[in-house]
Scaffold this motif. Structure first.
Motif, PDB file in Angstrom:
ATOM      1  N   ASN A   8      -3.747 -25.236 -11.709  1.00 30.86           N
ATOM      2  CA  ASN A   8      -4.609 -25.833 -10.688  1.00 30.86           C
ATOM      3  C   ASN A   8      -6.073 -25.903 -11.131  1.00 30.86           C
ATOM      4  OD1 ASN A   8      -4.685 -27.150  -8.253  1.00 30.86           O
ATOM      5  ND2 ASN A   8      -5.222 -25.311  -7.085  1.00 30.86           N
ATOM      6  N   ASN A  60      -9.722 -27.344 -12.522  1.00 29.80           N
ATOM      7  CA  ASN A  60     -10.527 -28.424 -11.962  1.00 29.80           C
ATOM      8  C   ASN A  60     -11.897 -28.456 -12.647  1.00 29.80           C
ATOM      9  OD1 ASN A  60     -11.476 -30.425 -10.103  1.00 29.80           O
ATOM     10  ND2 ASN A  60     -10.042 -29.625  -8.599  1.00 29.80           N
ATOM     11  N   SER A  66     -16.053 -27.095  -2.713  1.00 30.75           N
ATOM     12  CA  SER A  66     -14.662 -26.882  -3.143  1.00 30.75           C
ATOM     13  C   SER A  66     -14.332 -27.984  -4.117  1.00 30.75           C
ATOM     14  CB  SER A  66     -13.717 -26.922  -1.929  1.00 30.75           C
ATOM     15  OG  SER A  66     -12.632 -27.795  -2.170  1.00 30.75           O
ATOM     16  N   ALA A 114     -11.546 -29.118  -4.836  1.00 26.94           N
ATOM     17  CA  ALA A 114     -10.506 -29.958  -4.241  1.00 26.94           C
ATOM     18  C   ALA A 114     -11.147 -31.028  -3.358  1.00 26.94           C
ATOM     19  CB  ALA A 114      -9.534 -29.104  -3.432  1.00 26.94           C
ATOM     20  N   THR A 155     -10.792 -35.061  -3.964  1.00 33.37           N
ATOM     21  CA  THR A 155     -10.313 -35.939  -2.886  1.00 33.37           C
ATOM     22  C   THR A 155     -11.344 -37.018  -2.555  1.00 33.37           C
ATOM     23  OG1 THR A 155      -9.097 -34.073  -1.948  1.00 33.37           O
ATOM     24  CG2 THR A 155      -9.411 -35.983  -0.526  1.00 33.37           C
ATOM     25  N   THR A 203      -4.638 -36.270  -5.759  1.00 35.59           N
ATOM     26  CA  THR A 203      -5.815 -35.933  -6.564  1.00 35.59           C
ATOM     27  C   THR A 203      -5.383 -35.735  -8.013  1.00 35.59           C
ATOM     28  OG1 THR A 203      -5.507 -33.588  -6.047  1.00 35.59           O
ATOM     29  CG2 THR A 203      -7.052 -34.827  -4.660  1.00 35.59           C
ATOM     30  N   HIS A 250      -6.606 -33.714 -11.399  1.00 38.71           N
ATOM     31  CA  HIS A 250      -7.522 -32.736 -11.976  1.00 38.71           C
ATOM     32  C   HIS A 250      -6.748 -31.768 -12.853  1.00 38.71           C
ATOM     33  CE1 HIS A 250      -6.059 -29.786  -9.027  1.00 38.71           C
ATOM     34  NE2 HIS A 250      -6.036 -30.806  -8.194  1.00 38.71           N
TER      35      HIS A 250
END
Lengths: 408, 408
Positions: free
Chosen positions: B14, B16, B148, B150, B154, B163, B165
Motif C-alpha cells: 500500500n 504511496n 492522507s 489516499a 483519489t 486509485t 499508487h
C-alpha cells in the motif's frame, strides 16, 4: 471534395460496374460463406487498360501479389475474379499456388490470357483458400443466370451491411463516357487501403500512364481519406479497368478535357469512399471532417485524419455530444505545425471554437445537429490556403459487438 | 519489462507518494466535482530537485505551461497542487492568469517560493477554472484533517475507477532509499503522455540532470508504452521530486549503484503504467504486448504500439477470440521493416503463428487463455536482438458507453 454541377456530371440511377459499355459482371454462392454470395467477377469484352493501387501492409496476401505481377506485364486485364470469406493471407506457398490456380482456371474458362486475369480475396486471415468452392465458382462463370452487377456487388462484401456501387457519365469529345464502380469496406478501413476492395470500370479511351496517375492522385484524396478503426489490412486494392469502347481521343494530361474526366473519376471514388465510411462496422452516422486554412497539403490531410481517427471524437458523435475539446485535442496531437491560437472549429454551421477560444453556443442546438445521419466537423487552421477532407463513422456498441465475435 | 528479484527491490504494501521521508499529501472535495474529491497536493518539507516530462500535444494547457516555466528556473519544487474536473485548457489569457493565481495562493499558504509550486489540472477542456473552489481548496491545505496520501490519489482521478499508487525501497550506499508514486489515467491514455498525470517522490539524493535523464529514459519504456484509445491530451505530465532526505552520496551515472536506482525507479513507473492501462475506460483486461527479435529499438517499440493500439485486437481480446490475424495485420501496418516470413506470434504460451505461417492450435485453449485478467501477446520478429513491451486494455461496450456520455 469535388464540386459538381449537374451539367457536367450525370449520375446514373443505381449505376454499377456494368454501366460502361462492354462490361459484364456476376456472382453466386459457392459455399465459402454460409448463405451470402461469396464469389464474383467482372469481365470486359476486350482486354482493358488497367491501373491499380495496393495495401501498404507488409503482409501482402497471395492474390494481391499475383494480380500485381500480372498487371505489370502489359498493363491490361480482361477479367477480375473475387471471393469473400477467406482472404488467402498468411498462407505461404500453398496460398500462392492457390491464387495462381484461381487465376489460371478463370483464364481458361473465360478464354482470356492468364496474365489478363486479376484475382482478389477478402475475409479471414491464415485460412487456406477453399479451392473446391473456388472451382465451383469458376465453373459457373459462363452461366448467364449468375450475371448481374448486383450479384457482383454483393459477392465481394464481408461484414458490410449494404452494397456499394455507383456510375456517372460525362461528355468527352462529344462522346458519352461512363465510369462505374463497386466496393466493399466495413471494419478495418483506413487510410492506405484497408480491407477495402474497389473496382472501377470505364469505357473511355485512356493511356495506362495517365490512368495510373489519375488513380494515385484521386486515391490520396478519397479512399486514403476514410477510416473506420485505423487498422489497415493485407488484401486491399483498387483496380480501374478502361476498355476504350468509346471513340474519344486518347485521354491524358494534355487532352483539353482531362480535368473533366478527372473530376468525374474523382466523383465516383469519393462516392464509393463515403458509402464505405457510412457503412463502417456498427456505424450510425457518416462523419466528414473538413480542414481548411492549412499551411500545407500534408498538414491539412494529417489533421483531418487525426480528427476522423479519434476514438473519443467518434464516441462523442455517437452520443451526439458537442464535446469540441476532443476535436481540439486530436488537432493538437496530429504532429503538425498548428498554431493553437488560430484554430477555429464548427459543428456544421455552429461555431464552437474561434481562434483557440471557446464560443458560447447553444449545447442543445449542437446536440441536435449531431443527431443528423451526416455530421460535418469543420476545422479552420487560419494559417494558409490548403484544405483536405476525411470521412469516417461513429464508434458504437455495435462496433464492439461485431468485432468481439467475428470468428468465434 | 524490469526483471526484479525481491532481494534488490522491496515493495512497500500500500505504498504511496508519502512513503519516502519528508513528504506529506492530502486532498478534499471543493465542489468542482459533484461528490468526488477534486483537489489535492503533495508537499515536501524542503525544496526538492525536480524533473518533468510533458504532453507533446500542440495545445498545452495553462497549468502545464506555468509549471514548466517555474521548474526551469532552479529545478526545484516544494509543493504540487492539482485539481480534477476542469483541465484549464483552451482557456486563453484567463486560463494563464488563473493558473498563476492558483500557484501564487498555494505558495503563500504553504509559505514556499512561488516558483517552487507546480500546478496541474485535469478534466474538461474549454471551461474556466472555478477559482472559488480552487481558493477553498488552497485555504484547506494547512488543515491536518485533509492530510492522507489516499486523499491525494483519489483527488487527481477523473473517470478512473481505482486509485493508482505504489512505493518501493532499495539500499543505496547502505541507506534505505524509498521511491513512491501516484497517477491518474483512464481514457485518452496514449504514448506521448495523455490525460495522464503521474507524480513520483523519492528521498534519494540525486542531481537534477541525472534525474531528468532517468525520467526521460524510463518514460519512453513505461508511460509512453501504454495506450487506452490512442488519443493524447493537452494536460499530461510526469513530475519527479527528489528531496534528498537520505544520506546516500549524490546519485548520477557514475555512481556505482546508479543502475540499482534506475531499476527501482523504472519498477515504480512500470507499475503505475500497468495500473493505468488496466483501468482504461471500460477495460476488463490488461493486455501486454511483448515484441522480441527486432532489428532496432524503434522497430520493437513501434510494432508493440501498433498491436496494442489496434481496435480490432482490443475487441478480439474483449471477446476472448484468439484471432491472431488481427495481430499479424497490426504488425504489418506498423510501417517498420519486418519480414513477414519470420514473424512468430504466441498468446501467452500458445504458439499461433510460426515464421509467418499459422500453427494448428486448440482454439478452445486459446479462448480460455484470453479469458484471463492479464493477457500476454508475444511477437517474435526473428530479426535482431531488440525488444519492447507495451501495455493497454481491451475495447468494450463500456468504453463506448462512458465516452458517448462524458459531458451531456
Amino acid at each position: 471534395m469535388v464540386a459538381v454541377t449537374d451539367k457536367e456530371i450525370h449520375i446514373i440511377k443505381n449505376g454499377n460496374v456494368t454501366s460502361p459499355h462492354g462490361f459484364s459482371a456476376g456472382g453466386l454462392h459457392t459455399g465459402i460463406r454460409k448463405t451470402k454470395l461469396d464469389f464474383g467477377w467482372i469481365h470486359s469484352d476486350n482486354p482493358a487498360t488497367v491501373a491499380g493501387v495496393y495495401t501498404l501492409n507488409t503482409f501482402q496476401a497471395a492474390p494481391l501479389k499475383v494480380t500485381k505481377e500480372s498487371i505489370e506485364k502489359d498493363n491490361k486485364i480482361q477479367t477480375v475474379v473475387v471471393n469473400s470469406g477467406v482472404a488467402n493471407s498468411c498462407t505461404g506457398k500453398q496460398g500462392m499456388s492457390d491464387a495462381l490456380e484461381m487465376q489460371k482456371l478463370t483464364a481458361d474458362k473465360m478464354n482470356v490470357s492468364t496474365d489478363h486475369v486479376a484475382v482478389a480475396s477478402t475475409g479471414l486471415i491464415g485460412v487456406p483458400l477453399p479451392m473446391d468452392n473456388i472451382r465451383t465458382g469458376i465453373e459457373a462463370m459462363t452461366n448467364r443466370e449468375h450475371y448481374s452487377p448486383a450479384n457482383f456487388a454483393t459477392a465481394i462484401l464481408t461484414t458490410d451491411t449494404v452494397t456499394k456501387h455507383m456510375a456517372v457519365q460525362i461528355e468527352i469529345d462529344g462522346e458519352t463516357i461512363t465510369i462505374g464502380g463497386a466496393a466493399k469496406g466495413s471494419g478495418m478501413i483506413d487510410p492506405n487501403m484497408a480491407t477495402m476492395l474497389s473496382f472501377i470500370t470505364t469505357d473511355a479511351v485512356i493511356d495506362h500512364e495517365s490512368l495510373q496517375k489519375a488513380l494515385k492522385h484521386t486515391t490520396n484524396q478519397t479512399f486514403n481519406m476514410i477510416t473506420v478503426d485505423g487498422d489497415s489490412s493485407t488484401n486491399d486494392m483498387v483496380l480501374v479497368m478502361a476498355n476504350g469502347q468509346q471513340n474519344n481521343s486518347v485521354l491524358n494530361e494534355s487532352h483539353p478535357q482531362w480535368n473533366d474526366f478527372l473530376q468525374a473519376f474523382q466523383y465516383v471514388c469519393e462516392g464509393l469512399s463515403k458509402q464505405i465510411a457510412r457503412d463502417g462496422e456498427g456505424a450510425t452516422k457518416l462523419i466528414e471532417v473538413n480542414v481548411t486554412g492549412a499551411a500545407s497539403n500534408e498538414t491539412a490531410s494529417q489533421v483531418a485524419k487525426a480528427v476522423i481517427s479519434s476514438s473519443l471524437v467518434k464516441t462523442a458523435i455517437y452520443g451526439s455530444d458537442p464535446n469540441w475539446g476532443r476535436i481540439i485535442t486530436a488537432v493538437g496531437y496530429s504532429e503538425q505545425p498548428v498554431d493553437p491560437d488560430k484554430v477555429s472549429v464548427s459543428l456544421g454551421e455552429i461555431a464552437v471554437v474561434e481562434s483557440g477560444l471557446p464560443v458560447d453556443f447553444d449545447e442543445n442546438e449542437g446536440k441536435q445537429y449531431l443527431e443528423n445521419e451526416t455530421v460535418k466537423l469543420n476545422v479552420d487552421l487560419q494559417d494558409g490556403p490548403y484544405e483536405a477532407t476525411a470521412w469516417g463513422c461513429d464508434l458504437t456498441y455495435d462496433y464492439v459487438k461485431i468485432n468481439a465475435s467475428y470468428r468465434t
